[in-house]
Write an enzyme that holds these catalytic residues in place. Structure first.
Site, PDB file in Angstrom:
ATOM      1  N   LYS A 281       0.807  -1.202   0.000  1.00  0.00           N
ATOM      2  CA  LYS A 281       0.000   0.000   0.000  1.00  0.00           C
ATOM      3  C   LYS A 281       0.847   1.262   0.000  1.00  0.00           C
ATOM      4  O   LYS A 281       0.385   2.345  -0.333  1.00  0.00           O
ATOM      5  CB  LYS A 281      -0.890   0.018   1.260  1.00  0.00           C
ATOM      6  CG  LYS A 281      -1.806  -1.149   1.386  1.00  0.00           C
ATOM      7  CD  LYS A 281      -2.468  -1.134   2.802  1.00  0.00           C
ATOM      8  CE  LYS A 281      -3.193  -2.402   3.056  1.00  0.00           C
ATOM      9  NZ  LYS A 281      -3.686  -2.468   4.461  1.00  0.00           N
ATOM     10  N   GLY A 282       2.099   1.140   0.438  1.00  0.00           N
ATOM     11  CA  GLY A 282       2.909   2.308   0.790  1.00  0.00           C
ATOM     12  C   GLY A 282       3.122   3.343  -0.306  1.00  0.00           C
ATOM     13  O   GLY A 282       3.317   4.514  -0.013  1.00  0.00           O
TER      14      GLY A 282
ATOM     15  N   GLU B 203       7.899   2.236  -5.907  1.00  0.00           N
ATOM     16  CA  GLU B 203       7.987   1.738  -4.525  1.00  0.00           C
ATOM     17  C   GLU B 203       8.004   2.899  -3.536  1.00  0.00           C
ATOM     18  O   GLU B 203       8.392   4.005  -3.889  1.00  0.00           O
ATOM     19  CB  GLU B 203       9.293   0.942  -4.356  1.00  0.00           C
ATOM     20  CG  GLU B 203       9.135  -0.561  -4.306  1.00  0.00           C
ATOM     21  CD  GLU B 203       8.528  -1.088  -3.014  1.00  0.00           C
ATOM     22  OE1 GLU B 203       7.844  -0.348  -2.297  1.00  0.00           O
ATOM     23  OE2 GLU B 203       8.739  -2.270  -2.730  1.00  0.00           O
ATOM     24  N   ASP B 204       7.625   2.624  -2.305  1.00  0.00           N
ATOM     25  CA  ASP B 204       7.715   3.651  -1.265  1.00  0.00           C
ATOM     26  C   ASP B 204       9.133   3.740  -0.708  1.00  0.00           C
ATOM     27  O   ASP B 204       9.717   4.814  -0.608  1.00  0.00           O
ATOM     28  CB  ASP B 204       6.704   3.401  -0.128  1.00  0.00           C
ATOM     29  CG  ASP B 204       6.799   2.003   0.484  1.00  0.00           C
ATOM     30  OD1 ASP B 204       7.556   1.136  -0.035  1.00  0.00           O
ATOM     31  OD2 ASP B 204       6.099   1.759   1.487  1.00  0.00           O
TER      32      ASP B 204
ATOM     33  N   ASP C  35      14.611  -0.851   1.700  1.00  0.00           N
ATOM     34  CA  ASP C  35      15.269  -0.964   3.002  1.00  0.00           C
ATOM     35  C   ASP C  35      16.326  -2.074   2.891  1.00  0.00           C
ATOM     36  O   ASP C  35      17.424  -1.823   2.403  1.00  0.00           O
ATOM     37  CB  ASP C  35      14.171  -1.254   4.033  1.00  0.00           C
ATOM     38  CG  ASP C  35      14.647  -1.256   5.465  1.00  0.00           C
ATOM     39  OD1 ASP C  35      15.586  -0.527   5.783  1.00  0.00           O
ATOM     40  OD2 ASP C  35      14.069  -1.996   6.290  1.00  0.00           O
TER      41      ASP C  35
ATOM     42  N   LYS D  10      17.095   3.515   1.940  1.00  0.00           N
ATOM     43  CA  LYS D  10      17.933   3.419   3.145  1.00  0.00           C
ATOM     44  C   LYS D  10      19.130   2.545   2.803  1.00  0.00           C
ATOM     45  O   LYS D  10      19.148   1.356   3.139  1.00  0.00           O
ATOM     46  CB  LYS D  10      17.142   2.715   4.257  1.00  0.00           C
ATOM     47  CG  LYS D  10      16.213   3.564   5.066  1.00  0.00           C
ATOM     48  CD  LYS D  10      15.729   2.710   6.255  1.00  0.00           C
ATOM     49  CE  LYS D  10      14.428   3.183   6.805  1.00  0.00           C
ATOM     50  NZ  LYS D  10      13.841   2.217   7.766  1.00  0.00           N
TER      51      LYS D  10
ATOM     52  N   PHE E  75      13.063   4.315  11.436  1.00  0.00           N
ATOM     53  CA  PHE E  75      11.751   3.878  10.961  1.00  0.00           C
ATOM     54  C   PHE E  75      10.876   5.108  10.733  1.00  0.00           C
ATOM     55  O   PHE E  75      10.629   5.875  11.650  1.00  0.00           O
ATOM     56  CB  PHE E  75      11.089   2.911  11.945  1.00  0.00           C
ATOM     57  CG  PHE E  75       9.843   2.313  11.374  1.00  0.00           C
ATOM     58  CD1 PHE E  75       9.911   1.222  10.513  1.00  0.00           C
ATOM     59  CD2 PHE E  75       8.594   2.859  11.657  1.00  0.00           C
ATOM     60  CE1 PHE E  75       8.763   0.675   9.953  1.00  0.00           C
ATOM     61  CE2 PHE E  75       7.439   2.322  11.092  1.00  0.00           C
ATOM     62  CZ  PHE E  75       7.526   1.232  10.243  1.00  0.00           C
ATOM     63  N   VAL E  76      10.433   5.267   9.484  1.00  0.00           N
ATOM     64  CA  VAL E  76       9.680   6.478   9.134  1.00  0.00           C
ATOM     65  C   VAL E  76       8.237   6.125   8.786  1.00  0.00           C
ATOM     66  O   VAL E  76       7.939   4.988   8.412  1.00  0.00           O
ATOM     67  CB  VAL E  76      10.330   7.218   7.945  1.00  0.00           C
ATOM     68  CG1 VAL E  76      11.720   7.707   8.323  1.00  0.00           C
ATOM     69  CG2 VAL E  76      10.410   6.327   6.707  1.00  0.00           C
TER      70      VAL E  76
ATOM     71  N   ASP F 135       3.176   3.450   6.679  1.00  0.00           N
ATOM     72  CA  ASP F 135       2.406   3.268   7.915  1.00  0.00           C
ATOM     73  C   ASP F 135       3.286   2.892   9.091  1.00  0.00           C
ATOM     74  O   ASP F 135       4.432   2.461   8.942  1.00  0.00           O
ATOM     75  CB  ASP F 135       1.390   2.139   7.728  1.00  0.00           C
ATOM     76  CG  ASP F 135       2.064   0.766   7.683  1.00  0.00           C
ATOM     77  OD1 ASP F 135       3.057   0.618   6.936  1.00  0.00           O
ATOM     78  OD2 ASP F 135       1.623  -0.142   8.404  1.00  0.00           O
TER      79      ASP F 135
ATOM     80  N   ARG G  87      -0.712   6.803   7.388  1.00  0.00           N
ATOM     81  CA  ARG G  87      -0.428   6.886   5.947  1.00  0.00           C
ATOM     82  C   ARG G  87      -0.865   8.227   5.365  1.00  0.00           C
ATOM     83  O   ARG G  87      -0.392   8.639   4.309  1.00  0.00           O
ATOM     84  CB  ARG G  87      -1.159   5.770   5.185  1.00  0.00           C
ATOM     85  CG  ARG G  87      -0.671   4.373   5.507  1.00  0.00           C
ATOM     86  CD  ARG G  87      -1.305   3.374   4.529  1.00  0.00           C
ATOM     87  NE  ARG G  87      -1.166   2.002   4.988  1.00  0.00           N
ATOM     88  CZ  ARG G  87      -0.122   1.215   4.737  1.00  0.00           C
ATOM     89  NH1 ARG G  87       0.887   1.684   4.047  1.00  0.00           N
ATOM     90  NH2 ARG G  87      -0.090  -0.029   5.171  1.00  0.00           N
TER      91      ARG G  87
HETATM   92  P1  5GP Z   1      12.760  -4.314   2.404  1.00  0.00           P
HETATM   93  O1  5GP Z   1      12.255  -5.612   1.835  1.00  0.00           O
HETATM   94  O2  5GP Z   1      13.543  -3.497   1.404  1.00  0.00           O
HETATM   95  O3  5GP Z   1      13.510  -4.510   3.693  1.00  0.00           O
HETATM   96  O4  5GP Z   1      11.526  -3.496   2.881  1.00  0.00           O
HETATM   97  C1  5GP Z   1      10.630  -2.983   2.027  1.00  0.00           C
HETATM   98  C2  5GP Z   1       9.306  -2.731   2.717  1.00  0.00           C
HETATM   99  O5  5GP Z   1       9.418  -2.652   4.152  1.00  0.00           O
HETATM  100  C3  5GP Z   1       8.791  -1.381   2.271  1.00  0.00           C
HETATM  101  O6  5GP Z   1       8.061  -1.495   1.072  1.00  0.00           O
HETATM  102  C4  5GP Z   1       7.974  -0.963   3.469  1.00  0.00           C
HETATM  103  O7  5GP Z   1       6.686  -1.508   3.360  1.00  0.00           O
HETATM  104  C5  5GP Z   1       8.673  -1.583   4.661  1.00  0.00           C
HETATM  105  N1  5GP Z   1       9.578  -0.600   5.314  1.00  0.00           N
HETATM  106  C6  5GP Z   1      10.919  -0.601   5.317  1.00  0.00           C
HETATM  107  N2  5GP Z   1      11.410   0.444   6.027  1.00  0.00           N
HETATM  108  C7  5GP Z   1      10.328   1.136   6.467  1.00  0.00           C
HETATM  109  C8  5GP Z   1      10.167   2.335   7.250  1.00  0.00           C
HETATM  110  O8  5GP Z   1      11.110   3.013   7.705  1.00  0.00           O
HETATM  111  N3  5GP Z   1       8.892   2.722   7.494  1.00  0.00           N
HETATM  112  C9  5GP Z   1       7.809   2.036   7.028  1.00  0.00           C
HETATM  113  N4  5GP Z   1       6.602   2.508   7.323  1.00  0.00           N
HETATM  114  N5  5GP Z   1       7.921   0.909   6.286  1.00  0.00           N
HETATM  115  C10 5GP Z   1       9.162   0.472   6.007  1.00  0.00           C
END
Ligand code: 5GP
Length: 180
Positions: A43-44, A99-100, A103, A131, A152-153, A159, A165
């Protein structure tokens, strides 16, 4: 500012200005003939997509995927599931994932591998936030809105436990909110 927010990381004005810049780069890259398909990862990324497409000048389609990473609400585990898949075929199409945040990179890595098997003409990635210090898997990213530190944002589509959101800015929560 909302009561639960410790600080604003990116203001509404900063976010909107950067999205306009990103759209400018995309307008220089794509033409009407490319007619790329933008794949919004829900959803992000819903607000990012909505604001981005209003600055795009080339013909394009929007499409949506829902993916979920197993794990706690603040940490991704590397196990990704597709909960809602694309409604149309991307074979031979130019595709841009929207993508939002990237990470650890696991979610994007999974999506990229999955979509690659469907033989798109090209596959690019736009993420509002990045990040880099948290990366566990190297993933190619073509458009990055902002590089942010390891915090964590939430807000602007992102969310915490499904809330916040709707905030127009991106912020960091007060630690006591996690302990509730
Ligand atoms: P990854 O697989 O790259 O570790 O994480 C991707 C997903 O984790 C993002 O699409 C998001 O949904 C969630 N995520 C990662 N870091 C954050 C953050 O700082 N805040 C929020 N709200 N979601 C995050």
């Amino acid at each position: 500012m909302h009561n639960d927010v410790e600080k604003t990381l990116l203001s509404e004005a900063q976010i909107q200005a950067r999205i306009e810049e990103l759209a400018g780069e995309m307008n220089a890259l794509y033409s009407d003939d490319d007619a790329p398909m933008l794949v919004c990862i829900l959803k992000g990324a819903f607000l990012f997509l909505a604001d981005l497409v209003r600055h795009l000048e080339f013909r394009h389609e929007v499409n949506f995927m829902v993916v979920s990473s197993y794990g706690s609400s603040t940490k991704s585990s590397g196990i990704v599931r597709i909960l809602l898949d694309l409604e149309s075929n991307i074979k031979g199409r130019h595709v841009m994932i929207v993508e939002d945040i990237v990470d650890t990179g696991h979610t994007l890595d999974y999506i990229l591998r999955n979509l690659s098997t469907r033989h798109p003409a090209s596959l690019r990635v736009a993420t509002l936030l990045n990040k880099p210090s948290r990366r566990e898997v190297q993933v190619p990213v073509d458009f990055v809105g902002f590089e942010i530190p390891d915090e964590f944002v939430m807000g602007y589509g992102l969310d915490y436990a499904e809330f916040y959101r709707n905030l127009r800015y991106i912020g960091v929560l007060k630690p006591e909110v996690y302990q509730r």
